[in-house]
Every structure is written in structure tokens, then in C-alpha cells.
Design an enzyme around this catalytic site. Sequence first.
Site, PDB file in Angstrom:
ATOM      1  N   ASP A  26      -1.412  -1.105  10.783  1.00 15.43           N
ATOM      2  CA  ASP A  26      -2.363  -1.484   9.385  1.00 15.43           C
ATOM      3  C   ASP A  26      -2.486  -2.082   9.154  1.00 15.43           C
ATOM      4  OD1 ASP A  26      -0.502   1.042   8.313  1.00 15.43           O
ATOM      5  OD2 ASP A  26       0.893   0.412   7.704  1.00 15.43           O
ATOM      6  N   LYS A  43       0.550  -1.370   0.020  1.00 10.25           N
ATOM      7  CA  LYS A  43      -0.450  -0.446  -0.174  1.00 10.25           C
ATOM      8  C   LYS A  43       0.874   1.026   0.217  1.00 10.25           C
ATOM      9  CE  LYS A  43       1.174   1.099   4.482  1.00 10.25           C
ATOM     10  NZ  LYS A  43       2.068   2.338   4.847  1.00 10.25           N
TER      11      LYS A  43
END
Length: 312
Positions: A154, A22
Site C-alpha cells: 500500500d 485510505k
Amino acid sequence: MSGGADVPTAGDRTLELDAPAKVNLWLHVRGRSADGYHVLDTVFQSLELADSVTVRCRPRVPPTGERVRLSVTGTVPCPGGRDNLCVRAAEAYLERWPAPVAVEIELEKRIPVGAGLGGGSSDAASVLLALRRLLGAPGRRAELEATARTLGADVPFFLVGGTARGRGRGDFVEPLPDLRPSPLWLIAPPVELSTAAVFAEHTRSAEHTRSTRGSAATGGEPIALPVDRRIERWILGNDLEPSARALCPGLEAIYTALQRFGFPSVQLSGSGGVVFGIPPRGARPESLARDLEGAGKIYVTRTRSRRAFGAA
Ligand code: C5P
């Protein structure tokens, strides 16, 4: 791994998943909570660049030895054993949803480590998703998120993928409609940056600013997110950038090269050190590599929509 015990048997169940990287299109530090963690408002975007995670469940519990085993291949060195979040993810899953199985994980690592790309968190989320599918999806989705949250800030994003907003530590995730697909180039400096060190530097410099100017360097009202679905409108800044640049002086050469090369916007991902941007039309990575003069390694990739998010 060793010998005949590694040959799959009829009762084995195996699943291979992509574990995408990401970037943070936007990262705003709103303050600090009582436990010392930073309160964030951020937008995550998953990428085509991915590790590959293969999870095999064997229908028995080994009488001795480790219940979860990991083997790592690929181009990027990363820790094995319990130092790897994949192993801790499988252990956390089996602790929460006990099952009479031994788990073997093969991790093919391609996402650079200590780069702000969430590779370790994505690997861990893929292990949770794979076990949930292989073991018959016990429990509610919210409980899987809660388990993900215990592994790292995350990890919950990688259960969702695509474009998503993260609040709290970044671990309370709200999926957003996919943005328009876009190429993105990532430039990784030759050093890893520690997330904890970058956040600590942010705290130190915020306190310094408060004591010298009498004002806080963080906080304030979050901006409204754009209505426009073009990704360039969503690359809106990263409050951790000054701290990462202070800890990693080599980043300056990367920013300079990308700006000179004509990247319209250039930004740090997460706590760094990867810097990313949308390449100018017709740009060739070989030309940028020449300009970088060894200051960073280029990863040519694209955004990955939620629909294309393999694990979703
Ligand atoms: O959650 P994760 O293990 O990725 O975080 C690594 C470190 O980064 C934490 O131990 C903490 O020091 C820092 N951190 C933070 N605020 C966040 C996320 C991480 O201070 N929202």
C-alpha cells in the site's frame, strides 16, 4: 528521547506532514502470483483522518547508536523501533540516497492499526516524502516509488493520494481524477485483523471452492470503472469481505447495525476490519453508537482530494 541532544540546532531541518488513512472503494482479487502474493485490481481513496509525522534531519551521523529514532504519541498504540514501518522507511531511504544526517521521527498516531486503513503504510510514505524534501529531492520520482514498493503493497499509493487505481499487489498506482467530496464514517471492531491472515483465508476458501465446485472463486475480467464521479457509484465490493467476516465474527453486528441505520452501502476496507459507508442525511454518530452497542468504534471523516493531499 533524552537530554540536550533533542534540542533543535541551527542546522536541523524539520518537516511535519499529514499521513492520511485510505479506504478501498473497490477491491478485486484477480489471482495469485508465483511469489504467493495476490494480484489485485483496486481503487484507493484517501481520507481526512490522518496521523501526523514530523521528520527532523540533524546534519551529522551519530558515532554510535541508531541513526533513525522514533517517538510515538497519540490515541492509538503502535509498535516502536524497527517494528515500525516509519523507521524502516527512513533506513531504506538513507540506504538508497546516503546523506550525512541523523533522522528523528515523531509519530502522532490516530489511525487505528490492523484496520485496513493503511495507517502504517501512509506513515512510511510520509517519511519518504519528508526526507526527499528535506534532503533536496535526489533521484527520480519513479525511484522513490520503487523504494516505497519494497516497504509494503500500500505504500506507493500514499505517495499519490486522492483517488487512484492499484494493480499488481496494489503497488502499481495510477492516479484517477478526484471523486466528488463525501462524508464517510468508519466503524472499527475492537480487534485488529492481520492482512496476511485475511489473504491466507481467501486463498484457502478459493481452493476449497475450486475443489468442491470445480471453479475458481477469483479471477475473471475486471469491471469497467464508473464515469459518474459520485462516490456511491464507486463502492463496488471487496473480494476479501467473506474472509474477513469468517476471521472476525464480530463484524456481523457492525454490518447489521449499519444496514438497519440506513447506510445505503456498507463495505470492508482492504483486509479489514474497518467497515465504512456514506452516512444517511442528518445521521448522528451518537445514535449509531447506541445501535452498535459496543460492537465497534465510530470515526467520522471525509474523503480527501489529491489537491488537499498534504504530502503531494
Ligand atoms: O505488503 P504488505 O506488507 O502490506 O502485505 C502483508 C501480507 O499480506 C503479505 O505478507 C501477504 O501475505 C499478504 N498480501 C497478499 N497480496 C497482496 C498484498 C498483501 O497476499 N497483494
